[in-house]
Design a protein around this motif. Sequence first.
Motif, PDB file in Angstrom:
ATOM      1  N   CYS A   1       0.864  -1.182   0.000  1.00 35.11           N
ATOM      2  CA  CYS A   1       0.000   0.000   0.000  1.00 35.11           C
ATOM      3  C   CYS A   1       0.901   1.231   0.000  1.00 35.11           C
ATOM      4  CB  CYS A   1      -0.993  -0.018   1.173  1.00 35.11           C
ATOM      5  SG  CYS A   1      -0.288   0.243   2.816  1.00 35.11           S
ATOM      6  N   LEU A   2       0.388   2.365   0.372  1.00 33.69           N
ATOM      7  CA  LEU A   2       1.166   3.603   0.301  1.00 33.69           C
ATOM      8  C   LEU A   2       2.222   3.694   1.406  1.00 33.69           C
ATOM      9  CD1 LEU A   2       1.670   6.348  -1.036  1.00 33.69           C
ATOM     10  CD2 LEU A   2      -0.162   7.281   0.376  1.00 33.69           C
ATOM     11  N   GLY A   3       1.799   3.701   2.661  1.00 39.13           N
ATOM     12  CA  GLY A   3       2.741   3.912   3.753  1.00 39.13           C
ATOM     13  C   GLY A   3       3.136   2.662   4.509  1.00 39.13           C
TER      14      GLY A   3
ATOM     15  N   ALA B   1       4.945  -4.099   2.270  1.00 39.98           N
ATOM     16  CA  ALA B   1       5.809  -2.939   2.039  1.00 39.98           C
ATOM     17  C   ALA B   1       4.934  -1.780   1.578  1.00 39.98           C
ATOM     18  CB  ALA B   1       6.871  -3.256   0.982  1.00 39.98           C
ATOM     19  N   GLY B   2       5.536  -0.600   1.527  1.00 37.10           N
ATOM     20  CA  GLY B   2       4.831   0.592   1.069  1.00 37.10           C
ATOM     21  C   GLY B   2       5.581   1.262  -0.061  1.00 37.10           C
ATOM     22  N   THR B   3       4.857   2.045  -0.853  1.00 41.63           N
ATOM     23  CA  THR B   3       5.496   2.764  -1.956  1.00 41.63           C
ATOM     24  C   THR B   3       6.063   4.106  -1.501  1.00 41.63           C
ATOM     25  OG1 THR B   3       3.371   3.690  -2.651  1.00 41.63           O
ATOM     26  CG2 THR B   3       4.090   1.639  -3.718  1.00 41.63           C
ATOM     27  N   GLY B   4       5.672   4.549  -0.306  1.00 38.25           N
ATOM     28  CA  GLY B   4       6.203   5.787   0.264  1.00 38.25           C
ATOM     29  C   GLY B   4       7.088   5.482   1.460  1.00 38.25           C
ATOM     30  N   ASP B   5       8.017   6.382   1.767  1.00 38.05           N
ATOM     31  CA  ASP B   5       9.004   6.093   2.820  1.00 38.05           C
ATOM     32  C   ASP B   5       8.771   6.819   4.144  1.00 38.05           C
ATOM     33  OD1 ASP B   5       9.661   8.688   2.126  1.00 38.05           O
ATOM     34  OD2 ASP B   5      11.728   8.239   1.564  1.00 38.05           O
ATOM     35  N   TRP B   6       7.616   7.430   4.337  1.00 36.12           N
ATOM     36  CA  TRP B   6       7.364   8.244   5.534  1.00 36.12           C
ATOM     37  C   TRP B   6       7.417   7.457   6.836  1.00 36.12           C
ATOM     38  CZ3 TRP B   6       3.748   7.705   1.595  1.00 36.12           C
ATOM     39  CH2 TRP B   6       3.789   8.691   0.622  1.00 36.12           C
TER      40      TRP B   6
ATOM     41  N   MET C   1      -2.881  -2.352  -3.261  1.00 34.97           N
ATOM     42  CA  MET C   1      -4.194  -2.000  -2.731  1.00 34.97           C
ATOM     43  C   MET C   1      -4.978  -1.012  -3.587  1.00 34.97           C
ATOM     44  SD  MET C   1      -4.483  -3.835  -0.035  1.00 34.97           S
ATOM     45  CE  MET C   1      -3.252  -5.123   0.084  1.00 34.97           C
ATOM     46  N   ASP C   2      -4.284  -0.209  -4.406  1.00 32.69           N
ATOM     47  CA  ASP C   2      -5.014   0.746  -5.248  1.00 32.69           C
ATOM     48  C   ASP C   2      -4.235   1.020  -6.537  1.00 32.69           C
ATOM     49  OD1 ASP C   2      -3.130   2.895  -4.788  1.00 32.69           O
ATOM     50  OD2 ASP C   2      -4.190   3.412  -2.940  1.00 32.69           O
ATOM     51  N   ARG C   3      -4.826   1.817  -7.397  1.00 29.50           N
ATOM     52  CA  ARG C   3      -4.221   2.075  -8.712  1.00 29.50           C
ATOM     53  C   ARG C   3      -2.913   2.864  -8.623  1.00 29.50           C
ATOM     54  NH1 ARG C   3      -9.577   2.601  -9.051  1.00 29.50           N
ATOM     55  NH2 ARG C   3     -10.666   1.010 -10.265  1.00 29.50           N
ATOM     56  N   ASN C   4      -2.819   3.764  -7.651  1.00 30.24           N
ATOM     57  CA  ASN C   4      -1.564   4.508  -7.486  1.00 30.24           C
ATOM     58  C   ASN C   4      -0.438   3.566  -7.061  1.00 30.24           C
ATOM     59  OD1 ASN C   4      -2.642   7.010  -8.200  1.00 30.24           O
ATOM     60  ND2 ASN C   4      -3.237   7.463  -6.099  1.00 30.24           N
ATOM     61  N   ASN C   5      -0.740   2.641  -6.145  1.00 30.82           N
ATOM     62  CA  ASN C   5       0.266   1.652  -5.745  1.00 30.82           C
ATOM     63  C   ASN C   5       0.671   0.814  -6.946  1.00 30.82           C
ATOM     64  OD1 ASN C   5      -1.739   0.899  -2.814  1.00 30.82           O
ATOM     65  ND2 ASN C   5      -0.252   2.543  -3.046  1.00 30.82           N
TER      66      ASN C   5
ATOM     67  N   VAL D   1      -8.859  -1.107  -2.404  1.00 30.01           N
ATOM     68  CA  VAL D   1      -9.074  -1.136  -0.961  1.00 30.01           C
ATOM     69  C   VAL D   1      -8.927   0.307  -0.493  1.00 30.01           C
ATOM     70  CG1 VAL D   1      -8.261  -2.005   1.250  1.00 30.01           C
ATOM     71  CG2 VAL D   1      -8.094  -3.455  -0.794  1.00 30.01           C
ATOM     72  N   PRO D   2     -10.010   0.898   0.026  1.00 25.74           N
ATOM     73  CA  PRO D   2      -9.920   2.292   0.448  1.00 25.74           C
ATOM     74  C   PRO D   2      -8.939   2.459   1.608  1.00 25.74           C
ATOM     75  CG  PRO D   2     -12.084   1.367   0.987  1.00 25.74           C
ATOM     76  CD  PRO D   2     -11.324   0.315   0.250  1.00 25.74           C
ATOM     77  N   ASP D   3      -8.214   3.557   1.578  1.00 26.69           N
ATOM     78  CA  ASP D   3      -7.255   3.841   2.649  1.00 26.69           C
ATOM     79  C   ASP D   3      -8.016   4.406   3.842  1.00 26.69           C
ATOM     80  OD1 ASP D   3      -5.149   4.551   4.284  1.00 26.69           O
ATOM     81  OD2 ASP D   3      -4.019   5.545   2.698  1.00 26.69           O
ATOM     82  N   PRO D   4      -8.006   3.706   4.986  1.00 24.05           N
ATOM     83  CA  PRO D   4      -8.772   4.169   6.139  1.00 24.05           C
ATOM     84  C   PRO D   4      -8.054   5.221   6.978  1.00 24.05           C
ATOM     85  CG  PRO D   4      -7.712   2.109   6.685  1.00 24.05           C
ATOM     86  CD  PRO D   4      -7.383   2.407   5.238  1.00 24.05           C
ATOM     87  N   TYR D   5      -6.848   5.607   6.610  1.00 28.33           N
ATOM     88  CA  TYR D   5      -6.011   6.475   7.438  1.00 28.33           C
ATOM     89  C   TYR D   5      -6.731   7.726   7.928  1.00 28.33           C
ATOM     90  CZ  TYR D   5      -1.925   9.054   9.058  1.00 28.33           C
ATOM     91  OH  TYR D   5      -1.028   9.756   9.829  1.00 28.33           O
TER      92      TYR D   5
END
Length: 145
Positions: free
Chosen positions: A7-9, A37-42, A85-89, A115-119
């Motif tokens: 996913c993203l984070g 794993a995530g595509t962002g490094d935050w 989880m999503d198109r951006n990923n 899969v919607p991001d619930p963050y």
Amino acid sequence: MKILMVCLGNICRSPLAHGILAHLVAESGLDWQVDSAGTGDWHVGKEPDRRSIAVAHKYGVDISAQRARLFVSDFFDLYDYIYVMDRNNYRDVLAKARNAADKDKVRMFLPDGIVPDPYFDENQFEPVFHMIEQRCRELIRDLAK
């Protein structure tokens, strides 16, 4: 079989998918490795979001020992399937692919949606958990054949 959830984070959705699938794999007696794993490094090195940990715990899945990792191209060599989880990923992971074989490993976790991001929405963690759990059960059924 080695499966990576992305996913993203790497603190909400992919840790849930990682934990749920690993839990179900163990219950099924399958010899599969599941990671995330995530595509962002935050959040690299940090534990999953407390709300993901809580909803997983509520249903008997412990994800508290997981730590966020950044997706890197070398992961294409380590995993048989990479679920995003999503198109951006999807776009971000494909951008790191080195060849057609790498690209063939990447799939949408939900074949017909995201899969919607619930963050940013406290009320989405439970529905997201159930969405992921249902899909993980389908993956075991489909991939174990």
